[in-house]
Write a protein that holds these residues in place. Structure first.
Motif, PDB file in Angstrom:
ATOM      1  N   VAL A  54       0.904  -1.149  -0.048  1.00 17.82           N
ATOM      2  CA  VAL A  54      -0.128  -0.017  -0.034  1.00 17.82           C
ATOM      3  C   VAL A  54       0.931   1.319  -0.050  1.00 17.82           C
ATOM      4  N   ASP A  55       0.501   2.216  -0.951  1.00 23.72           N
ATOM      5  CA  ASP A  55       1.249   3.644  -0.976  1.00 23.72           C
ATOM      6  C   ASP A  55       0.862   4.146   0.298  1.00 23.72           C
ATOM      7  N   ARG A  56       1.853   4.740   1.091  1.00 22.23           N
ATOM      8  CA  ARG A  56       1.738   5.343   2.290  1.00 22.23           C
ATOM      9  C   ARG A  56       2.326   6.747   2.210  1.00 22.23           C
ATOM     10  N   LEU A  59       2.385   9.488   4.564  1.00 23.33           N
ATOM     11  CA  LEU A  59       3.701   9.700   5.927  1.00 23.33           C
ATOM     12  C   LEU A  59       4.998  10.098   5.314  1.00 23.33           C
ATOM     13  N   SER A  60       5.409   9.864   4.263  1.00 28.62           N
ATOM     14  CA  SER A  60       6.573  10.245   3.748  1.00 28.62           C
ATOM     15  C   SER A  60       6.918   9.967   2.176  1.00 28.62           C
ATOM     16  N   ALA A  61       7.322  10.871   1.274  1.00 26.83           N
ATOM     17  CA  ALA A  61       7.415  10.389  -0.095  1.00 26.83           C
ATOM     18  C   ALA A  61       8.125   9.149  -0.148  1.00 26.83           C
ATOM     19  N   GLY A  62       7.396   8.191  -0.989  1.00 32.40           N
ATOM     20  CA  GLY A  62       8.110   6.780  -1.191  1.00 32.40           C
ATOM     21  C   GLY A  62       7.647   5.790  -0.491  1.00 32.40           C
ATOM     22  N   ALA A  63       7.080   6.181   0.814  1.00 27.56           N
ATOM     23  CA  ALA A  63       6.883   5.244   1.931  1.00 27.56           C
ATOM     24  C   ALA A  63       5.751   4.293   1.448  1.00 27.56           C
ATOM     25  N   ARG A  64       5.753   2.815   1.723  1.00 31.04           N
ATOM     26  CA  ARG A  64       4.915   1.903   1.412  1.00 31.04           C
ATOM     27  C   ARG A  64       4.838   1.012   2.733  1.00 31.04           C
ATOM     28  N   CYS A  65       3.596   0.239   2.537  1.00 31.76           N
ATOM     29  CA  CYS A  65       3.633  -0.920   3.789  1.00 31.76           C
ATOM     30  C   CYS A  65       3.029  -2.216   3.139  1.00 31.76           C
ATOM     31  N   PHE A  66       3.311  -2.970   3.988  1.00 33.61           N
ATOM     32  CA  PHE A  66       2.871  -4.479   3.596  1.00 33.61           C
ATOM     33  C   PHE A  66       2.513  -5.272   5.136  1.00 33.61           C
ATOM     34  N   HIS A  67       1.100  -5.804   5.214  1.00 38.85           N
ATOM     35  CA  HIS A  67       1.062  -6.612   6.233  1.00 38.85           C
ATOM     36  C   HIS A  67       1.492  -7.899   6.229  1.00 38.85           C
ATOM     37  N   ILE A  68       2.184  -8.326   7.053  1.00 38.22           N
ATOM     38  CA  ILE A  68       2.651  -9.503   7.027  1.00 38.22           C
ATOM     39  C   ILE A  68       1.828 -10.819   6.653  1.00 38.22           C
ATOM     40  N   ARG A  69       0.551 -10.603   7.201  1.00 41.12           N
ATOM     41  CA  ARG A  69      -0.303 -12.107   6.824  1.00 41.12           C
ATOM     42  C   ARG A  69      -0.379 -12.392   5.646  1.00 41.12           C
ATOM     43  N   HIS A  70       0.088 -11.441   4.537  1.00 41.43           N
ATOM     44  CA  HIS A  70      -0.040 -11.717   3.203  1.00 41.43           C
ATOM     45  C   HIS A  70       1.362 -12.777   2.801  1.00 41.43           C
ATOM     46  N   HIS A  85       1.355  -7.728  12.325  1.00 40.12           N
ATOM     47  CA  HIS A  85       2.384  -6.680  12.091  1.00 40.12           C
ATOM     48  C   HIS A  85       2.413  -5.980  10.946  1.00 40.12           C
ATOM     49  N   VAL A  86       2.635  -4.854  10.595  1.00 41.98           N
ATOM     50  CA  VAL A  86       2.664  -4.249   9.173  1.00 41.98           C
ATOM     51  C   VAL A  86       4.341  -3.769   9.116  1.00 41.98           C
ATOM     52  N   ILE A  87       4.968  -4.023   8.063  1.00 42.67           N
ATOM     53  CA  ILE A  87       6.143  -3.397   7.570  1.00 42.67           C
ATOM     54  C   ILE A  87       6.062  -2.201   6.739  1.00 42.67           C
ATOM     55  N   PHE A  88       6.697  -1.137   7.441  1.00 42.80           N
ATOM     56  CA  PHE A  88       6.822   0.122   6.760  1.00 42.80           C
ATOM     57  C   PHE A  88       8.126   0.214   5.896  1.00 42.80           C
ATOM     58  N   TYR A  89       8.335   0.519   4.768  1.00 44.45           N
ATOM     59  CA  TYR A  89       9.413   0.596   3.840  1.00 44.45           C
ATOM     60  C   TYR A  89       9.531   1.489   2.864  1.00 44.45           C
ATOM     61  N   ARG A  90      10.636   1.754   2.294  1.00 42.37           N
ATOM     62  CA  ARG A  90      10.857   2.644   1.323  1.00 42.37           C
ATOM     63  C   ARG A  90      12.055   2.004   0.219  1.00 42.37           C
ATOM     64  N   ALA A  91      11.893   2.483  -1.053  1.00 42.81           N
ATOM     65  CA  ALA A  91      13.087   1.915  -1.923  1.00 42.81           C
ATOM     66  C   ALA A  91      14.146   3.012  -1.914  1.00 42.81           C
ATOM     67  N   LEU A  92      15.282   2.358  -1.681  1.00 44.83           N
ATOM     68  CA  LEU A  92      16.440   3.480  -1.676  1.00 44.83           C
ATOM     69  C   LEU A  92      17.328   3.424  -3.134  1.00 44.83           C
ATOM     70  N   SER A  93      17.308   2.369  -3.688  1.00 47.01           N
ATOM     71  CA  SER A  93      17.885   2.158  -5.133  1.00 47.01           C
ATOM     72  C   SER A  93      17.121   1.058  -5.721  1.00 47.01           C
ATOM     73  N   PRO A  94      17.240   0.920  -6.852  1.00 53.58           N
ATOM     74  CA  PRO A  94      16.784  -0.398  -7.686  1.00 53.58           C
ATOM     75  C   PRO A  94      17.467  -1.585  -6.958  1.00 53.58           C
ATOM     76  N   GLY A  95      16.524  -2.400  -6.424  1.00 54.62           N
ATOM     77  CA  GLY A  95      17.215  -3.696  -5.829  1.00 54.62           C
ATOM     78  C   GLY A  95      17.501  -3.632  -4.509  1.00 54.62           C
ATOM     79  N   LEU A  96      17.267  -2.316  -3.921  1.00 53.60           N
ATOM     80  CA  LEU A  96      17.469  -2.125  -2.386  1.00 53.60           C
ATOM     81  C   LEU A  96      16.229  -1.553  -1.783  1.00 53.60           C
ATOM     82  N   ILE A  97      15.751  -1.969  -0.584  1.00 56.73           N
ATOM     83  CA  ILE A  97      14.505  -1.323   0.095  1.00 56.73           C
ATOM     84  C   ILE A  97      15.066  -1.393   1.568  1.00 56.73           C
TER      85      ILE A  97
END
Length: 116
Positions: A54-56, A59-70, A85-97
């Motif tokens: 999910v685009d979040r 909260l901050s540009a580029g932030a996304r989240c993912f519920h671990i139940r998936h 639990h829900v994981i909040f993350y962002r892409a730092l570069s192609p291939g690295l979050i």
């Protein structure tokens, strides 16, 4: 190969979640929950824009989240009955979050995630 790294806050969040899991449900539950978290983080690294994310950006540009139940079917351990639990993350570069936070689903992320 897609990779992920954990912020210090995410490391603290994961340690707390695993401690709670073990305290309430036992050592085996801690192992299963850790495997589920790992499977979820690997999935996010492989598909940062996957259909269960999910685009979040509010909260901050580029932030996304993912519920671990998936990721229940992707864990190498016995299934976790009710992951919370829900994981909040962002892409730092192609291939690295970067995993920014791992929050309980009842927590208000705006209170725990600053501008990235």
């Amino acid at each position: 190969m897609p990779r992920y790294r954990l912020s210090e806050s995410a490391k603290t969040d994961i340690a707390a979640a695993l401690r709670t899991s073990e305290t309430i449900h036992g050592a085996e539950a801690r192992i299963r929950y850790r495997a589920l978290l790992t499977a979820a983080m690997r999935r996010i690294a492989a598909e940062p824009l996957g259909r269960s994310t999910v685009d979040r950006s509010e909260l901050s540009a580029g932030a996304r989240c993912f519920h671990i139940r998936h990721s229940r079917d992707e864990s190498r351990e016995a299934p976790v009955g009710d992951p919370v639990h829900v994981i909040f993350y962002r892409a730092l570069s192609p291939g690295l979050i970067e995993i920014v936070r791992v929050l309980h689903e009842r927590m208000e992320p705006g209170r725990h995630i600053g501008r990235l």
